[in-house]
Design a protein around this motif. Structure first.
Motif, PDB file in Angstrom:
ATOM      1  N   ARG A 170       0.825  -1.207   0.000  1.00 15.57           N
ATOM      2  CA  ARG A 170       0.000   0.000   0.000  1.00 15.57           C
ATOM      3  C   ARG A 170       0.864   1.264   0.000  1.00 15.57           C
ATOM      4  NH1 ARG A 170      -4.917   1.930   0.466  1.00 15.57           N
ATOM      5  NH2 ARG A 170      -5.231   3.941   1.500  1.00 15.57           N
ATOM      6  N   ILE A 191       3.163  -2.482 -10.034  1.00 10.43           N
ATOM      7  CA  ILE A 191       3.100  -1.041  -9.759  1.00 10.43           C
ATOM      8  C   ILE A 191       3.923  -0.269 -10.786  1.00 10.43           C
ATOM      9  CG2 ILE A 191       3.748   0.741  -8.089  1.00 10.43           C
ATOM     10  CD1 ILE A 191       3.098  -1.342  -5.887  1.00 10.43           C
ATOM     11  N   THR A 239       4.178   8.395 -14.955  1.00  9.51           N
ATOM     12  CA  THR A 239       4.391   9.498 -14.019  1.00  9.51           C
ATOM     13  C   THR A 239       5.427   9.197 -12.938  1.00  9.51           C
ATOM     14  OG1 THR A 239       2.535   8.717 -12.660  1.00  9.51           O
ATOM     15  CG2 THR A 239       2.054  10.399 -14.328  1.00  9.51           C
ATOM     16  N   THR A 240       5.964   7.987 -12.911  1.00 10.43           N
ATOM     17  CA  THR A 240       6.892   7.620 -11.841  1.00 10.43           C
ATOM     18  C   THR A 240       8.117   6.929 -12.413  1.00 10.43           C
ATOM     19  OG1 THR A 240       5.052   7.325 -10.288  1.00 10.43           O
ATOM     20  CG2 THR A 240       7.177   6.377  -9.669  1.00 10.43           C
ATOM     21  N   LYS A 282       2.366   1.586  -3.485  1.00 11.50           N
ATOM     22  CA  LYS A 282       1.361   1.920  -4.495  1.00 11.50           C
ATOM     23  C   LYS A 282       0.870   3.350  -4.345  1.00 11.50           C
ATOM     24  CE  LYS A 282      -2.920   0.165  -6.541  1.00 11.50           C
ATOM     25  NZ  LYS A 282      -3.942  -0.905  -6.502  1.00 11.50           N
ATOM     26  N   GLU A 283       0.608   3.768  -3.102  1.00 12.24           N
ATOM     27  CA  GLU A 283       0.152   5.134  -2.876  1.00 12.24           C
ATOM     28  C   GLU A 283       1.244   6.147  -3.226  1.00 12.24           C
ATOM     29  OE1 GLU A 283      -2.941   6.317  -1.864  1.00 12.24           O
ATOM     30  OE2 GLU A 283      -3.507   4.262  -2.359  1.00 12.24           O
ATOM     31  N   SER A 284       2.490   5.830  -2.900  1.00 15.43           N
ATOM     32  CA  SER A 284       3.590   6.730  -3.232  1.00 15.43           C
ATOM     33  C   SER A 284       3.708   6.904  -4.741  1.00 15.43           C
ATOM     34  CB  SER A 284       4.913   6.186  -2.676  1.00 15.43           C
ATOM     35  OG  SER A 284       4.889   6.112  -1.270  1.00 15.43           O
ATOM     36  N   ALA A 285       3.481   5.815  -5.483  1.00 16.43           N
ATOM     37  CA  ALA A 285       3.611   5.872  -6.936  1.00 16.43           C
ATOM     38  C   ALA A 285       2.420   6.543  -7.604  1.00 16.43           C
ATOM     39  CB  ALA A 285       3.787   4.462  -7.493  1.00 16.43           C
ATOM     40  N   SER A 286       1.268   6.556  -6.938  1.00 18.75           N
ATOM     41  CA  SER A 286       0.040   6.970  -7.613  1.00 18.75           C
ATOM     42  C   SER A 286      -0.201   8.477  -7.619  1.00 18.75           C
ATOM     43  CB  SER A 286      -1.166   6.273  -6.966  1.00 18.75           C
ATOM     44  OG  SER A 286      -1.337   6.716  -5.623  1.00 18.75           O
ATOM     45  N   TYR A 287       0.334   9.210  -6.620  1.00 17.82           N
ATOM     46  CA  TYR A 287      -0.017  10.631  -6.602  1.00 17.82           C
ATOM     47  C   TYR A 287       0.798  11.398  -7.643  1.00 17.82           C
ATOM     48  CZ  TYR A 287       4.102  11.796  -3.718  1.00 17.82           C
ATOM     49  OH  TYR A 287       5.381  11.970  -3.241  1.00 17.82           O
ATOM     50  N   GLN A 325       1.865  -0.053 -13.932  1.00 14.13           N
ATOM     51  CA  GLN A 325       0.676   0.791 -13.825  1.00 14.13           C
ATOM     52  C   GLN A 325       1.008   2.276 -13.829  1.00 14.13           C
ATOM     53  OE1 GLN A 325      -1.707  -0.217 -10.423  1.00 14.13           O
ATOM     54  NE2 GLN A 325      -3.320   1.263 -10.901  1.00 14.13           N
ATOM     55  N   HIS A 326       2.159   2.646 -13.253  1.00 12.97           N
ATOM     56  CA  HIS A 326       2.463   4.075 -13.073  1.00 12.97           C
ATOM     57  C   HIS A 326       3.704   4.512 -13.848  1.00 12.97           C
ATOM     58  CE1 HIS A 326      -0.601   4.352  -9.942  1.00 12.97           C
ATOM     59  NE2 HIS A 326      -0.123   3.229  -9.438  1.00 12.97           N
TER      60      HIS A 326
END
Length: 334
Positions: free
Chosen positions: A105, A142, A149-150, A108-113, A145-146
């Motif tokens: 989590r 992950i 942007t990452t 994933k959260e770090s990568a998503s913003y 998916q990102h």
């Protein structure tokens, strides 16, 4: 060492990395961001290089650079992870999660913003050789998916510990151990900025003492400068010949034997983080202290434990986890 560490105060810019071959690849990655694997021996400057890349690439690196040391997860309890101020915002109300789900989590959260500035942000995964394969599979998803942007920068001393799908998604950059001449050049830049008196023989002695470990060379130079007010060959020989960890290691062993594992591990963290030592150096200091402390079967047991820890560390897993295990074993009968 109470003074600010030179390894942090004089963290290199991208143009100051001593390894010109790696530097060229990283300078190219500023304009063409891609996932990277920085691979090389301890002390070669992998983490420093990742930070230098992020400072060059991002207008606000404090906001768009996220650093996660694998030991921050796999060497800690669920409670320690949940209470870490870097991660607690992602885990509010999720105390029933498994450690694996907590880690996934946070990542994933770090990568998503969204990045604060520019088109992408950078996530550095440090000491990635300790990542379990199941977590690597989650990391791969992950990354897929990102990817727009990452940027992921993975540092490791054993790239073969990474699964092929991750290696195939990253460009490998080898951070070789710097030569003696390159190490001397780095030390010269630092001591001149500090206004420390030195001579060439003194810097060459420190570089030779460190044996290709740039971090150790910088810390040794700082120790010499603080103790002798200069870095000459005679000063460095005298100071570095006397550098020891007797008090810290003795205290750590006392706490371990008494069953005070939290205190013992705090001292271990001080040695690994504040003093900048690696696991092999801490293990050597423990053995040196143990030969004065134990005899017969107790000493033989310490050597068996140390041999197991050394093997595990060289297999690529976390120094902190395995030296902690040795301390726990010493206190098992407390």
């Amino acid at each position: 060492m109470d003074a600010p560490l030179w390894t942090e105060e004089y963290a290199p810019a991208l143009s100051e990395l001593p390894q010109d071959d790696a530097r060229e690849y990283l300078e190219r990655a500023v304009d063409e961001p891609l996932n990277l694997i920085l691979q090389g021996p301890p002390g070669a400057g992998k983490t420093a290089a990742a930070r230098a890349l992020a400072r060059e690439a991002h207008d606000q690196p404090d906001a768009d650079l996220i650093e996660i040391n694998v030991a921050d997860f796999f060497g800690r309890t669920k409670t320690e992870i949940k209470n870490d101020p870097r991660f607690e915002g992602f885990l509010v109300g999720r105390s029933s999660m498994s450690k694996r789900d907590m880690i996934n989590r946070v990542l994933k959260e770090s990568a998503s913003y969204a990045p604060v500035t520019g088109a992408y942000k950078t996530i550095v995964l440090d000491n990635a050789e300790a990542v379990r394969e199941d977590f690597q599979q989650a990391l791969r998803r992950i990354m897929e998916q990102h990817h727009r942007t990452t940027q992921f920068v993975i540092t490791t001393r054993q790239p073969t510990k990474l699964i092929p799908p991750i290696r195939s998604r990253c460009f490998p950059v080898t951070m070789r151990a710097p030569t003696s001449e390159e190490t001397v050049a780095v030390l010269e830049r630092i001591v001149e900025a500090e206004g420390v008196d030195y001579d060439d023989d003194g810097l060459e002695f420190v570089a030779g003492y460190a044996g290709g470990d740039l971090r150790e060379a910088i810390l040794a130079a700082q120790t010499t400068a603080l103790d002798a007010d200069e870095i000459t060959m005679s000063a460095a020989y005298e100071v570095l010949g006397e550098v020891g960890l007797d008090d810290e290691v003795t205290s750590m062993l006392d706490d371990a034997e008494a069953g005070e594992f939290t205190d013992a591990r705090k001292t271990l963290d001080d040695l690994l983080v504040d003093e900048g030592l690696d696991g092999d150096e801490v293990l050597g200091a423990i053995l040196e202290a143990g030969r004065k402390r134990y005899q017969g079967a107790e000493l033989a047991r310490l050597h068996r434990l140390a041999a197991d820890v050394e093997f595990e560390m060289h297999e690529g897993t976390s120094d902190r986890i395995h030296v902690s295990h040795l301390l726990a074993e010493l206190g098992r009968e407390a």
